[in-house]
Design an enzyme around this catalytic site. Structure first.
Site, short mmCIF file in Angstrom:
data_model
loop_
_atom_site.label_atom_id
_atom_site.label_comp_id
_atom_site.label_asym_id
_atom_site.label_seq_id
_atom_site.Cartn_x
_atom_site.Cartn_y
_atom_site.Cartn_z
N ASP A 16 0.83 -1.21 0.00
CA ASP A 16 0.00 0.00 0.00
C ASP A 16 0.87 1.26 0.00
O ASP A 16 1.96 1.27 0.57
CB ASP A 16 -0.90 -0.03 1.25
CG ASP A 16 -2.05 0.95 1.13
OD1 ASP A 16 -2.33 1.43 0.02
OD2 ASP A 16 -2.67 1.26 2.17
N GLY A 19 -0.12 5.42 -4.36
CA GLY A 19 -0.83 6.66 -4.71
C GLY A 19 -0.28 7.85 -3.92
O GLY A 19 -0.01 8.92 -4.50
N HIS A 33 2.43 3.43 -9.11
CA HIS A 33 2.31 1.98 -9.31
C HIS A 33 3.52 1.43 -10.08
O HIS A 33 4.00 0.33 -9.79
CB HIS A 33 1.02 1.64 -10.06
CG HIS A 33 -0.23 1.98 -9.28
ND1 HIS A 33 -0.39 1.62 -7.95
CD2 HIS A 33 -1.37 2.62 -9.62
CE1 HIS A 33 -1.57 2.03 -7.52
NE2 HIS A 33 -2.18 2.66 -8.51
N GLU A 63 -12.04 -5.35 -5.07
CA GLU A 63 -12.66 -4.03 -4.87
C GLU A 63 -11.96 -2.93 -5.69
O GLU A 63 -12.50 -1.85 -5.86
CB GLU A 63 -12.61 -3.64 -3.38
CG GLU A 63 -13.53 -4.46 -2.48
CD GLU A 63 -13.02 -5.90 -2.24
OE1 GLU A 63 -11.78 -6.09 -2.19
OE2 GLU A 63 -13.85 -6.82 -2.12
N TRP A 65 -11.64 -2.69 -8.73
CA TRP A 65 -12.41 -2.34 -9.95
C TRP A 65 -13.15 -1.03 -9.76
O TRP A 65 -13.52 -0.37 -10.73
CB TRP A 65 -13.42 -3.44 -10.28
CG TRP A 65 -12.82 -4.74 -10.73
CD1 TRP A 65 -12.76 -5.89 -10.01
CD2 TRP A 65 -12.21 -5.03 -11.99
NE1 TRP A 65 -12.13 -6.88 -10.74
CE2 TRP A 65 -11.80 -6.38 -11.97
CE3 TRP A 65 -11.96 -4.29 -13.16
CZ2 TRP A 65 -11.16 -7.00 -13.04
CZ3 TRP A 65 -11.32 -4.90 -14.22
CH2 TRP A 65 -10.94 -6.24 -14.16
N ARG A 67 -12.03 1.70 -8.62
CA ARG A 67 -11.17 2.88 -8.80
C ARG A 67 -11.50 3.56 -10.15
O ARG A 67 -12.15 2.94 -11.00
CB ARG A 67 -9.70 2.46 -8.77
CG ARG A 67 -9.30 1.98 -7.39
CD ARG A 67 -7.82 1.95 -7.20
NE ARG A 67 -7.55 1.69 -5.79
CZ ARG A 67 -6.42 1.92 -5.18
NH1 ARG A 67 -5.39 2.43 -5.84
NH2 ARG A 67 -6.27 1.67 -3.90
N LEU A 127 12.00 -19.72 -5.16
CA LEU A 127 11.01 -18.89 -4.47
C LEU A 127 9.68 -19.02 -5.20
O LEU A 127 9.64 -18.93 -6.43
CB LEU A 127 11.44 -17.42 -4.48
CG LEU A 127 10.43 -16.43 -3.88
CD1 LEU A 127 10.55 -16.38 -2.36
CD2 LEU A 127 10.62 -15.02 -4.45
N ARG A 177 1.98 -5.04 6.05
CA ARG A 177 1.24 -4.04 5.28
C ARG A 177 2.05 -2.75 5.32
O ARG A 177 2.39 -2.27 6.41
CB ARG A 177 -0.16 -3.79 5.85
CG ARG A 177 -0.91 -2.77 4.99
CD ARG A 177 -2.28 -2.43 5.51
NE ARG A 177 -2.92 -1.50 4.60
CZ ARG A 177 -4.13 -1.64 4.06
NH1 ARG A 177 -4.86 -2.67 4.39
NH2 ARG A 177 -4.63 -0.75 3.24
N ARG A 183 -5.02 -2.33 8.70
CA ARG A 183 -6.15 -3.23 8.43
C ARG A 183 -5.73 -4.27 7.40
O ARG A 183 -4.69 -4.14 6.75
CB ARG A 183 -7.38 -2.43 7.97
CG ARG A 183 -7.13 -1.53 6.80
CD ARG A 183 -8.39 -0.80 6.34
NE ARG A 183 -8.04 0.21 5.37
CZ ARG A 183 -7.88 1.50 5.64
NH1 ARG A 183 -8.10 1.96 6.85
NH2 ARG A 183 -7.53 2.35 4.69
N ILE A 184 -6.60 -5.29 7.26
CA ILE A 184 -6.23 -6.44 6.45
C ILE A 184 -6.85 -6.35 5.04
O ILE A 184 -6.37 -6.99 4.10
CB ILE A 184 -6.59 -7.75 7.21
CG1 ILE A 184 -5.70 -8.91 6.81
CG2 ILE A 184 -8.05 -8.11 7.11
CD1 ILE A 184 -4.39 -8.94 7.52
N GLU A 196 1.70 -13.71 11.90
CA GLU A 196 2.14 -12.52 12.63
C GLU A 196 1.92 -11.31 11.71
O GLU A 196 2.13 -11.41 10.50
CB GLU A 196 3.63 -12.64 12.99
CG GLU A 196 3.94 -13.78 13.92
CD GLU A 196 3.25 -13.65 15.28
OE1 GLU A 196 3.11 -12.51 15.76
OE2 GLU A 196 2.83 -14.69 15.82
#
Ligand code: FPP
Length: 243
Positions: A16, A19, A33, A63, A65, A67, A127, A177, A183-184, A196
């Site tokens: 996150d 922007g 981005h 969610e 979409w 934007r 990986l 995050r 928040r998740i 964790e």
């Protein structure tokens, strides 16, 4: 998954802050981005160097979409571009790509790009990089339940897990995050049960090796009990402690 963690086997990241990173520089959000893709490349390299086995990132949520249309189409183009540019190097570096999420609503160009990237990296073992794209934790649970119901199979924890998008890897040990929010946001709802959590103030484009190491250091200090008591986790240590 281990109760005496040193290096987490599986890290998941909500990337996150692209922007805000762009806004601070008075440049378009999409430029943030793009910088986010570079940050992801750096993060993949750093995870390989640190012996992390699985990295899962949230690149586009169910969610997202909602934007502005130009940001949505820009993110789709960025994904197609990044695949074209980065997959050959990821292949050389031993990275196996998985795309987790619904393929519905994606253009055929993007869908073909995802399929091709998974196919050419399928034999890599260094990986596993899971890119959650057009993904939501609620979607994943509902989709898995619907699949089981359509096959007339019983819904159990094990059958649901097996029908979900992340069944090929163990649950994340550490979820990071970036961007300062705590928040998740519908990420790995099922798989996060005993992860964790680490929240970084860093905006995703600024998330570098030092920021990753800060999260890994915090992880090392956690006691993972998985519902047990402290004494059960470290019986020798706790018996030798006075009182
Ligand atoms: C959240 O930041 C980030 C996203 C919705 C996109 C994440 C995508 C990348 C890091 C690039 C890699 C992705 C592809 C397509 C390969 P935000 O835009 O919500 O930031 P803000 O909270 O500062 O507005």
């Amino acid at each position: 998954m281990s109760d005496s963690p040193v290096v987490p086997h599986h890290i998941a990241i909500v990337m996150d802050g692209n922007g805000r990173w762009a806004k601070r520089r008075f440049i378009p959000r999409l430029a943030g981005h793009k910088q986010g893709v570079d940050s992801l490349k750096r993060c993949v390299r750093a995870c390989v160097e640190r012996g992390i086995g699985v990295l899962t990132v949230f690149a586009f949520s169910s969610e997202n979409w909602n934007r502005p249309a130009d940001e949505v189409s820009g993110l789709m183009e960025l994904l197609a571009l990044a695949l074209g540019r980065e997959v050959p190097q990821l292949k050389k570096d031993g990275v196996r790509l998985h795309f987790v999420g619904s393929r519905e609503g994606l253009s055929s160009k993007v869908r073909e790009g995802l399929d091709a990237a998974e196919a050419v990296t399928a034999h890599n073992t260094r990986l596993i990089l899971n890119v959650c794209f057009n993904y939501g934790g609620r979607w994943d649970i509902a989709h898995a339940a619907a699949q089981l119901a359509s096959r007339g199979e019983a819904i159990t924890e094990a059958s649901l897990h097996a029908a979900m998008g992340m069944s090929h890897v163990p649950d994340p040990d550490l979820i990071i995050r970036t961007g300062g929010e705590m928040r998740i946001s519908n990420f790995l709802l099922w798989q996060a049960a005993y992860s964790e959590l680490f929240f970084s103030e860093c905006l995703w484009p600024d998330f570098d090796e030092a920021a990753l190491d800060e999260a890994l250091q915090a992880y090392r200090s956690r006691e993972r009990r998985f519902g047990k008591t402290s004494e059960q986790i470290a019986p020798v240590h706790s018996q030798s402690m006075p009182g």
